[in-house]
Design a protein around this motif. Structure first.
Motif, PDB file in Angstrom:
ATOM      1  N   UNK A  39       0.851  -1.184   0.000  1.00  0.00           N
ATOM      2  CA  UNK A  39       0.000   0.000   0.000  1.00  0.00           C
ATOM      3  C   UNK A  39       0.893   1.242   0.000  1.00  0.00           C
ATOM      4  N   UNK A  40       0.570   2.183  -0.858  1.00  0.00           N
ATOM      5  CA  UNK A  40       1.352   3.421  -0.891  1.00  0.00           C
ATOM      6  C   UNK A  40       1.227   4.148   0.441  1.00  0.00           C
ATOM      7  N   UNK A  41       2.362   4.550   1.011  1.00  0.00           N
ATOM      8  CA  UNK A  41       2.353   5.251   2.290  1.00  0.00           C
ATOM      9  C   UNK A  41       2.441   6.750   2.059  1.00  0.00           C
ATOM     10  N   UNK A  42       1.880   7.515   2.959  1.00  0.00           N
ATOM     11  CA  UNK A  42       1.907   8.965   2.867  1.00  0.00           C
ATOM     12  C   UNK A  42       1.920   9.544   4.268  1.00  0.00           C
ATOM     13  N   UNK A  43       2.247  10.768   4.371  1.00  0.00           N
ATOM     14  CA  UNK A  43       2.274  11.427   5.672  1.00  0.00           C
ATOM     15  C   UNK A  43       1.885  12.888   5.531  1.00  0.00           C
ATOM     16  N   UNK A  44       1.547  13.484   6.639  1.00  0.00           N
ATOM     17  CA  UNK A  44       1.181  14.893   6.653  1.00  0.00           C
ATOM     18  C   UNK A  44       1.835  15.558   7.848  1.00  0.00           C
ATOM     19  N   UNK A  56       4.035  25.942  16.046  1.00  0.00           N
ATOM     20  CA  UNK A  56       3.889  24.552  16.488  1.00  0.00           C
ATOM     21  C   UNK A  56       3.881  23.648  15.262  1.00  0.00           C
ATOM     22  N   UNK A  57       4.597  22.547  15.363  1.00  0.00           N
ATOM     23  CA  UNK A  57       4.637  21.551  14.297  1.00  0.00           C
ATOM     24  C   UNK A  57       3.903  20.308  14.784  1.00  0.00           C
ATOM     25  N   UNK A  58       2.905  19.885  14.039  1.00  0.00           N
ATOM     26  CA  UNK A  58       2.142  18.681  14.365  1.00  0.00           C
ATOM     27  C   UNK A  58       2.408  17.648  13.279  1.00  0.00           C
ATOM     28  N   UNK A  59       2.757  16.438  13.684  1.00  0.00           N
ATOM     29  CA  UNK A  59       2.984  15.360  12.727  1.00  0.00           C
ATOM     30  C   UNK A  59       2.661  14.028  13.390  1.00  0.00           C
ATOM     31  N   UNK A  60       2.488  13.037  12.581  1.00  0.00           N
ATOM     32  CA  UNK A  60       2.213  11.695  13.093  1.00  0.00           C
ATOM     33  C   UNK A  60       3.378  10.778  12.788  1.00  0.00           C
ATOM     34  N   UNK A  61       3.519   9.735  13.585  1.00  0.00           N
ATOM     35  CA  UNK A  61       4.564   8.750  13.356  1.00  0.00           C
ATOM     36  C   UNK A  61       4.128   7.429  13.972  1.00  0.00           C
ATOM     37  N   UNK A  62       4.797   6.375  13.589  1.00  0.00           N
ATOM     38  CA  UNK A  62       4.523   5.058  14.144  1.00  0.00           C
ATOM     39  C   UNK A  62       5.467   4.815  15.306  1.00  0.00           C
ATOM     40  N   UNK A  63       4.936   4.533  16.467  1.00  0.00           N
ATOM     41  CA  UNK A  63       5.729   4.198  17.653  1.00  0.00           C
ATOM     42  C   UNK A  63       5.461   2.745  17.976  1.00  0.00           C
ATOM     43  N   UNK A  64       6.466   1.905  17.757  1.00  0.00           N
ATOM     44  CA  UNK A  64       6.309   0.468  17.991  1.00  0.00           C
ATOM     45  C   UNK A  64       7.142  -0.002  19.159  1.00  0.00           C
TER      46      UNK A  64
END
Length: 68
Positions: A39-44, A56-64
């Protein structure tokens, strides 16, 4: 290698260990980053200029569990 093929490959050793009365078990896990599986991955990200002039900088990430 797929899960089914892996289980079939270790089955003789698993069955032998059980027949010998040893405590045995099977575990499996998947480690994948992001969506994966083709699946094509994308981020914002979002920058917000706050009322006091700060940004302020807001972003998402994967925390495993790696401690980011």
């Amino acid at each position: 290698m797929g899960l089914k093929q892996t289980l079939l490959a270790v089955r003789p050793d698993y069955d032998r260990a059980r027949a010998e009365g040893r405590a045995v078990g099977i575990a499996c896990g998947v480690k994948n980053s992001g969506i994966g599986n083709g699946v094509a991955e994308w981020g914002k990200a979002r920058l917000v200029v706050e009322a006091d002039g700060t940004i302020s900088l807001y972003n998402g990430y994967t925390e495993m569990g790696q401690g980011c």
